[in-house]
Design an enzyme around this catalytic site. Structure first.
Site, PDB file in Angstrom:
ATOM      1  N   ASP A  17       0.830  -1.214   0.000  1.00 38.93           N
ATOM      2  CA  ASP A  17       0.000   0.000   0.000  1.00 38.93           C
ATOM      3  C   ASP A  17       0.862   1.261   0.000  1.00 38.93           C
ATOM      4  O   ASP A  17       1.998   1.251   0.464  1.00 38.93           O
ATOM      5  CB  ASP A  17      -0.915  -0.032   1.241  1.00 38.93           C
ATOM      6  CG  ASP A  17      -2.055   0.957   1.114  1.00 38.93           C
ATOM      7  OD1 ASP A  17      -2.385   1.366  -0.025  1.00 38.93           O
ATOM      8  OD2 ASP A  17      -2.628   1.331   2.163  1.00 38.93           O
ATOM      9  N   GLY A  20       0.108   5.528  -4.326  1.00 33.63           N
ATOM     10  CA  GLY A  20      -0.539   6.779  -4.741  1.00 33.63           C
ATOM     11  C   GLY A  20      -0.023   7.949  -3.925  1.00 33.63           C
ATOM     12  O   GLY A  20       0.405   8.979  -4.478  1.00 33.63           O
ATOM     13  N   TRP A  22       2.680   8.127  -2.186  1.00 37.79           N
ATOM     14  CA  TRP A  22       4.119   8.315  -2.441  1.00 37.79           C
ATOM     15  C   TRP A  22       4.308   9.255  -3.636  1.00 37.79           C
ATOM     16  O   TRP A  22       5.126  10.176  -3.601  1.00 37.79           O
ATOM     17  CB  TRP A  22       4.771   6.956  -2.727  1.00 37.79           C
ATOM     18  CG  TRP A  22       6.238   7.012  -2.993  1.00 37.79           C
ATOM     19  CD1 TRP A  22       7.247   6.873  -2.075  1.00 37.79           C
ATOM     20  CD2 TRP A  22       6.871   7.225  -4.266  1.00 37.79           C
ATOM     21  NE1 TRP A  22       8.462   6.989  -2.697  1.00 37.79           N
ATOM     22  CE2 TRP A  22       8.256   7.209  -4.041  1.00 37.79           C
ATOM     23  CE3 TRP A  22       6.408   7.431  -5.560  1.00 37.79           C
ATOM     24  CZ2 TRP A  22       9.188   7.385  -5.066  1.00 37.79           C
ATOM     25  CZ3 TRP A  22       7.330   7.615  -6.590  1.00 37.79           C
ATOM     26  CH2 TRP A  22       8.693   7.589  -6.338  1.00 37.79           C
ATOM     27  N   ARG A  30      -0.366   9.424  -9.731  1.00 37.45           N
ATOM     28  CA  ARG A  30      -0.527   8.176  -8.966  1.00 37.45           C
ATOM     29  C   ARG A  30       0.086   6.988  -9.727  1.00 37.45           C
ATOM     30  O   ARG A  30       0.705   6.107  -9.139  1.00 37.45           O
ATOM     31  CB  ARG A  30      -2.013   7.913  -8.691  1.00 37.45           C
ATOM     32  CG  ARG A  30      -2.629   8.880  -7.672  1.00 37.45           C
ATOM     33  CD  ARG A  30      -4.090   8.532  -7.416  1.00 37.45           C
ATOM     34  NE  ARG A  30      -4.222   7.175  -6.885  1.00 37.45           N
ATOM     35  CZ  ARG A  30      -4.107   6.865  -5.596  1.00 37.45           C
ATOM     36  NH1 ARG A  30      -3.877   7.800  -4.704  1.00 37.45           N
ATOM     37  NH2 ARG A  30      -4.239   5.622  -5.198  1.00 37.45           N
ATOM     38  N   HIS A  34       2.633   3.725  -8.908  1.00 38.85           N
ATOM     39  CA  HIS A  34       2.412   2.290  -9.187  1.00 38.85           C
ATOM     40  C   HIS A  34       3.586   1.699  -9.975  1.00 38.85           C
ATOM     41  O   HIS A  34       3.974   0.555  -9.751  1.00 38.85           O
ATOM     42  CB  HIS A  34       1.101   2.086  -9.955  1.00 38.85           C
ATOM     43  CG  HIS A  34      -0.110   2.452  -9.152  1.00 38.85           C
ATOM     44  ND1 HIS A  34      -0.305   2.007  -7.868  1.00 38.85           N
ATOM     45  CD2 HIS A  34      -1.206   3.214  -9.439  1.00 38.85           C
ATOM     46  CE1 HIS A  34      -1.454   2.486  -7.403  1.00 38.85           C
ATOM     47  NE2 HIS A  34      -2.007   3.220  -8.343  1.00 38.85           N
ATOM     48  N   SER A  62      -7.280  -5.187  -5.660  1.00 36.40           N
ATOM     49  CA  SER A  62      -8.397  -5.798  -4.922  1.00 36.40           C
ATOM     50  C   SER A  62      -9.687  -5.718  -5.728  1.00 36.40           C
ATOM     51  O   SER A  62      -9.788  -4.932  -6.688  1.00 36.40           O
ATOM     52  CB  SER A  62      -8.586  -5.100  -3.574  1.00 36.40           C
ATOM     53  OG  SER A  62      -9.240  -3.854  -3.756  1.00 36.40           O
ATOM     54  N   ARG A  68     -11.748   2.885  -8.628  1.00 34.38           N
ATOM     55  CA  ARG A  68     -10.846   3.997  -8.966  1.00 34.38           C
ATOM     56  C   ARG A  68     -11.101   4.502 -10.387  1.00 34.38           C
ATOM     57  O   ARG A  68     -11.848   3.879 -11.137  1.00 34.38           O
ATOM     58  CB  ARG A  68      -9.396   3.546  -8.798  1.00 34.38           C
ATOM     59  CG  ARG A  68      -9.128   3.150  -7.356  1.00 34.38           C
ATOM     60  CD  ARG A  68      -7.687   2.825  -7.114  1.00 34.38           C
ATOM     61  NE  ARG A  68      -7.488   2.473  -5.716  1.00 34.38           N
ATOM     62  CZ  ARG A  68      -6.333   2.424  -5.098  1.00 34.38           C
ATOM     63  NH1 ARG A  68      -5.235   2.708  -5.768  1.00 34.38           N
ATOM     64  NH2 ARG A  68      -6.252   2.099  -3.826  1.00 34.38           N
ATOM     65  N   LEU A 128      10.819 -20.698  -4.888  1.00 33.19           N
ATOM     66  CA  LEU A 128       9.898 -19.774  -4.213  1.00 33.19           C
ATOM     67  C   LEU A 128       8.579 -19.758  -4.966  1.00 33.19           C
ATOM     68  O   LEU A 128       8.569 -19.708  -6.195  1.00 33.19           O
ATOM     69  CB  LEU A 128      10.493 -18.350  -4.195  1.00 33.19           C
ATOM     70  CG  LEU A 128       9.578 -17.245  -3.667  1.00 33.19           C
ATOM     71  CD1 LEU A 128       9.514 -17.274  -2.140  1.00 33.19           C
ATOM     72  CD2 LEU A 128      10.068 -15.870  -4.112  1.00 33.19           C
ATOM     73  N   GLU A 204       0.357 -13.567  12.085  1.00 33.75           N
ATOM     74  CA  GLU A 204       0.837 -12.380  12.786  1.00 33.75           C
ATOM     75  C   GLU A 204       0.743 -11.220  11.793  1.00 33.75           C
ATOM     76  O   GLU A 204       0.854 -11.425  10.581  1.00 33.75           O
ATOM     77  CB  GLU A 204       2.309 -12.570  13.193  1.00 33.75           C
ATOM     78  CG  GLU A 204       2.536 -13.675  14.186  1.00 33.75           C
ATOM     79  CD  GLU A 204       2.016 -13.341  15.584  1.00 33.75           C
ATOM     80  OE1 GLU A 204       2.115 -12.175  15.994  1.00 33.75           O
ATOM     81  OE2 GLU A 204       1.520 -14.267  16.251  1.00 33.75           O
TER      82      GLU A 204
END
Ligand code: IPE
Ligand code: IPE
Ligand code: MG
Length: 240
Positions: A17, A20, A22, A30, A34, A62, A68, A128, A204
């Site tokens: 997150d 934008g 930043w 924006r 990204h 999401s 947006r 990975l 966690e």
């Protein structure tokens, strides 16, 4: 350090997150944020390998992000396409298996094709597992899983009383991936925004102040070290 992290930290999930904000703080668009954010992914993937993380899940888009502007959404989709194309050789060389979670139907056919292609190309890699959550929402995932289960019940493949937590796990997009041990959210927001609600029941959480484009490998390492100092009880009593 690497060894000890390896022992009990299999799966890290990150809510990337703050792109934008930043950008806006720097007088940029924006979408510039990204693009900068997408560039960060490579470093964190490499570092995850170094730290012995076996599964890394990144929240990229999401089910709520369609709200947006058209410009931002289409720009993000372009970034995802470019990312897959630009990184495919590296993924193969690094032994990264790439998977996507989330609902694919609403995505542009060109992007869906690339997703299928990269999943197939990297299917045999084992160093990975990199899961990209794209058009992902935990509630949407549970709705889709419920529909599939209901269809299986209707077809007589399973009986309702045979449905267990494991059955549900098998119907989720994350089937086959262990639950996240640690969920990190950047950019100083203290919420989970529909990310892996079922799978993170015992995860966690670490909330870091830096925005995603400012999230460095050093901060990542610190966050993992802090996680290791925590006592996880899973409802039990330590020392028993
Ligand atoms: C996260 O950054 C990336 C996506 C949601 C696609 P944001 O775009 O949410 O950045 P902020 O939170 O507005 O700063
Ligand atoms: C969550 O961030 C989604 C991603 C990082 C892809 P958002 O910026 O969309 O979440 P909210 O709106 O702050 O809850
Ligand atoms: Mg945000």
């Amino acid at each position: 350090m690497t060894q000890s992290i390896q022992r009990d930290l299999q799966h890290v999930a990150i809510i990337m997150d703050g792109n934008g904000r930043w950008a806006v703080k720097r007088g940029l668009e924006r979408l510039d944020g990204h693009m900068r954010g997408a560039r960060m992914v490579k470093k964190i993937v490499k570092a995850s390998k170094t730290f012995g993380v076996k599964h890394l899940t990144l929240y990229a888009f999401s089910t709520e992000n369609w709200k947006r502007s058209e410009k931002e959404v289409s720009g993000l989709m372009r970034i995802f396409r470019r990312y897959i194309l630009a990184e495919s050789a590296d993924m193969l060389a690094e032994g990264v298996r790439m998977k996507f979670i989330g609902c694919r139907e609403p995505l542009d056919p060109k992007l869906r094709k690339l997703i299928d292609w990269i999943e197939e190309q990297t299917a045999h890699n084992t160093t990975l597992e990199l899961n990209i959550a794209l058009n992902y929402g935990g509630r949407d995932e549970l709705v889709r899983a419920s529909q599939k289960m209901a269809t299986a019940v209707q077809a007589g493949d399973i009986a309702p009383e045979e449905i267990t937590e494991d059955t549900i796990n098998q119907y989720l997009d994350t089937a086959g991936t262990p639950d996240p041990d640690l969920v990190i959210r950047t950019s100083g927001e203290y919420r989970t925004s529909n990310f892996l609600p079922w799978q993170s029941a015992y995860a966690e959480y670490a909330f870091v102040e830096e925005s995603w484009p400012d999230f460095t490998v050093a901060i990542y390492e610190q966050t993992l070290a802090e996680f290791r100092s925590r006592e996880r009880r899973f409802g039990s009593v330590i020392g028993k």
